[in-house]
Design a protein around this motif. Sequence first.
Motif, PDB file in Angstrom:
ATOM      1  N   PRO A 196      29.381  13.492  -9.960  1.00  0.00           N
ATOM      2  CA  PRO A 196      28.086  13.955  -9.414  1.00  0.00           C
ATOM      3  C   PRO A 196      27.895  13.156  -8.064  1.00  0.00           C
ATOM      4  O   PRO A 196      28.227  11.962  -7.819  1.00  0.00           O
ATOM      5  CB  PRO A 196      27.458  12.916 -10.404  1.00  0.00           C
ATOM      6  CG  PRO A 196      28.212  12.136 -11.029  1.00  0.00           C
ATOM      7  CD  PRO A 196      29.557  12.828 -10.994  1.00  0.00           C
ATOM      8  N   HIS A 197      26.884  13.619  -7.336  1.00  0.00           N
ATOM      9  CA  HIS A 197      27.037  13.163  -5.959  1.00  0.00           C
ATOM     10  C   HIS A 197      25.811  13.261  -5.210  1.00  0.00           C
ATOM     11  O   HIS A 197      25.025  14.316  -5.174  1.00  0.00           O
ATOM     12  CB  HIS A 197      27.826  13.827  -4.856  1.00  0.00           C
ATOM     13  CG  HIS A 197      29.281  13.653  -4.874  1.00  0.00           C
ATOM     14  ND1 HIS A 197      29.856  12.150  -4.208  1.00  0.00           N
ATOM     15  CD2 HIS A 197      30.255  13.703  -5.771  1.00  0.00           C
ATOM     16  CE1 HIS A 197      31.128  11.993  -4.545  1.00  0.00           C
ATOM     17  NE2 HIS A 197      31.487  12.966  -5.405  1.00  0.00           N
ATOM     18  N   HIS A 198      24.974  12.058  -4.693  1.00  0.00           N
ATOM     19  CA  HIS A 198      23.777  12.164  -4.113  1.00  0.00           C
ATOM     20  C   HIS A 198      24.179  12.201  -2.507  1.00  0.00           C
ATOM     21  O   HIS A 198      24.961  11.409  -2.095  1.00  0.00           O
ATOM     22  CB  HIS A 198      23.188  10.915  -4.546  1.00  0.00           C
ATOM     23  CG  HIS A 198      21.936  10.454  -3.788  1.00  0.00           C
ATOM     24  ND1 HIS A 198      20.663  10.463  -4.388  1.00  0.00           N
ATOM     25  CD2 HIS A 198      21.528  10.189  -2.705  1.00  0.00           C
ATOM     26  CE1 HIS A 198      19.768  10.206  -3.490  1.00  0.00           C
ATOM     27  NE2 HIS A 198      20.046  10.009  -2.431  1.00  0.00           N
ATOM     28  N   VAL A 199      23.454  13.088  -1.685  1.00  0.00           N
ATOM     29  CA  VAL A 199      23.771  13.273  -0.315  1.00  0.00           C
ATOM     30  C   VAL A 199      22.546  13.214   0.590  1.00  0.00           C
ATOM     31  O   VAL A 199      21.459  13.775   0.179  1.00  0.00           O
ATOM     32  CB  VAL A 199      24.324  14.734  -0.072  1.00  0.00           C
ATOM     33  CG1 VAL A 199      24.740  14.984   1.269  1.00  0.00           C
ATOM     34  CG2 VAL A 199      25.656  14.803  -1.045  1.00  0.00           C
TER      35      VAL A 199
ATOM     36  N   ALA B   9      24.497   6.395 -16.307  1.00  0.00           N
ATOM     37  CA  ALA B   9      25.788   6.828 -15.652  1.00  0.00           C
ATOM     38  C   ALA B   9      26.052   6.530 -14.271  1.00  0.00           C
ATOM     39  O   ALA B   9      27.044   6.518 -13.746  1.00  0.00           O
ATOM     40  CB  ALA B   9      25.828   8.308 -16.064  1.00  0.00           C
ATOM     41  N   GLY B  10      24.815   6.679 -13.619  1.00  0.00           N
ATOM     42  CA  GLY B  10      24.740   6.495 -12.122  1.00  0.00           C
ATOM     43  C   GLY B  10      25.231   7.638 -11.496  1.00  0.00           C
ATOM     44  O   GLY B  10      25.707   8.720 -11.978  1.00  0.00           O
ATOM     45  N   SER B  11      25.458   7.537 -10.017  1.00  0.00           N
ATOM     46  CA  SER B  11      26.041   8.786  -9.171  1.00  0.00           C
ATOM     47  C   SER B  11      26.667   8.044  -8.221  1.00  0.00           C
ATOM     48  O   SER B  11      26.347   7.224  -7.723  1.00  0.00           O
ATOM     49  CB  SER B  11      24.846   9.664  -8.765  1.00  0.00           C
ATOM     50  OG  SER B  11      25.220  10.546  -7.832  1.00  0.00           O
ATOM     51  N   ASN B  12      27.640   8.817  -7.342  1.00  0.00           N
ATOM     52  CA  ASN B  12      28.156   8.427  -6.226  1.00  0.00           C
ATOM     53  C   ASN B  12      27.254   8.815  -5.108  1.00  0.00           C
ATOM     54  O   ASN B  12      26.212   9.670  -5.323  1.00  0.00           O
ATOM     55  CB  ASN B  12      29.392   9.386  -5.909  1.00  0.00           C
ATOM     56  CG  ASN B  12      30.490   9.201  -7.220  1.00  0.00           C
ATOM     57  OD1 ASN B  12      31.195   8.153  -7.346  1.00  0.00           O
ATOM     58  ND2 ASN B  12      30.697  10.250  -7.747  1.00  0.00           N
ATOM     59  N   VAL B  13      27.417   8.347  -4.108  1.00  0.00           N
ATOM     60  CA  VAL B  13      26.349   8.239  -3.079  1.00  0.00           C
ATOM     61  C   VAL B  13      26.878   8.381  -1.496  1.00  0.00           C
ATOM     62  O   VAL B  13      27.707   7.777  -1.302  1.00  0.00           O
ATOM     63  CB  VAL B  13      25.218   6.876  -3.160  1.00  0.00           C
ATOM     64  CG1 VAL B  13      23.981   7.407  -2.015  1.00  0.00           C
ATOM     65  CG2 VAL B  13      24.822   6.975  -4.283  1.00  0.00           C
TER      66      VAL B  13
END
Length: 267
Positions: free
Chosen positions: A145-148, A175-179
């Motif tokens: 998962p990615h936040h952009v 779970a959170g996300s990569n950012v």
Amino acid sequence: MTIPFYKYHGTGNDFVMVDNRHLIFPKNDTKTIQFLCDRRFGIGADGLILLENDNLTDLSAGKIDFKMVYYNADGQESSMCGNGGRCLTAFAKKLGIIHEKATFMAVDGLHHATISDTDLVSLQMIDVHEISFQPDYVFLNTGSPHHVTMVDDLNQFDVKKEGAAIRYSNLYGQAGSNVNFVQPLGGNHFRLRTYERGVEDETLSCGTGATAVAIAMQALGKTDATRIDLEVEGGKLQVSFSVVNGKYTQVHLIGPATFVFEGKIEL
């Protein structure tokens, strides 16, 4: 127990590699994985990757050369790692398992890769059919998962602080996300910096993050190119894809996979 290991990096995103085809590695020992990835007391890496035999039969895929099992530096098995997949392809070549092409199974499914004589690896990533567009960010899954989000000045930006705030926010739950934070450089050229969950810090490169950024920039109309040049803190990557009606297929992450050293360590 003595474990042979190999160290690789993909544009600064570094990994401890272990040939685990004989299943000798203690896979459920979180503390051992944390130790191996520790930069002061162990070998030091953003993650640990095990190369294993694939025991599943996929007749449609043909021969599967190996399986990728990936752990973040926190010791937990994680979602897909693009740079790790590229480095594992180079590792498989070094072991003589493959030569120019690889087909391997990862946590997000089947991947195909090619590798040149100079260890430039093109790794096919998963298709992306869903993108969430929000007023100040885009979210998508490229195997992880990615936040952009866009920023004006990456040089002065506090990636660790701001990335952690988003990663642990109510947006993504436990779970959170990569950012990813992105700055356009003109045309099809972008710079990014990434906060990775599991590492809980900025990394010098993130392959699934670079893939997410490339797709997000095209989807937002920041470029009409289908081959995107990306500057990460550890070097340069490219992402290519086909897009029809907002669906992204034939997605490839392209960049170097570099052998650093090998050794043995007592566990």
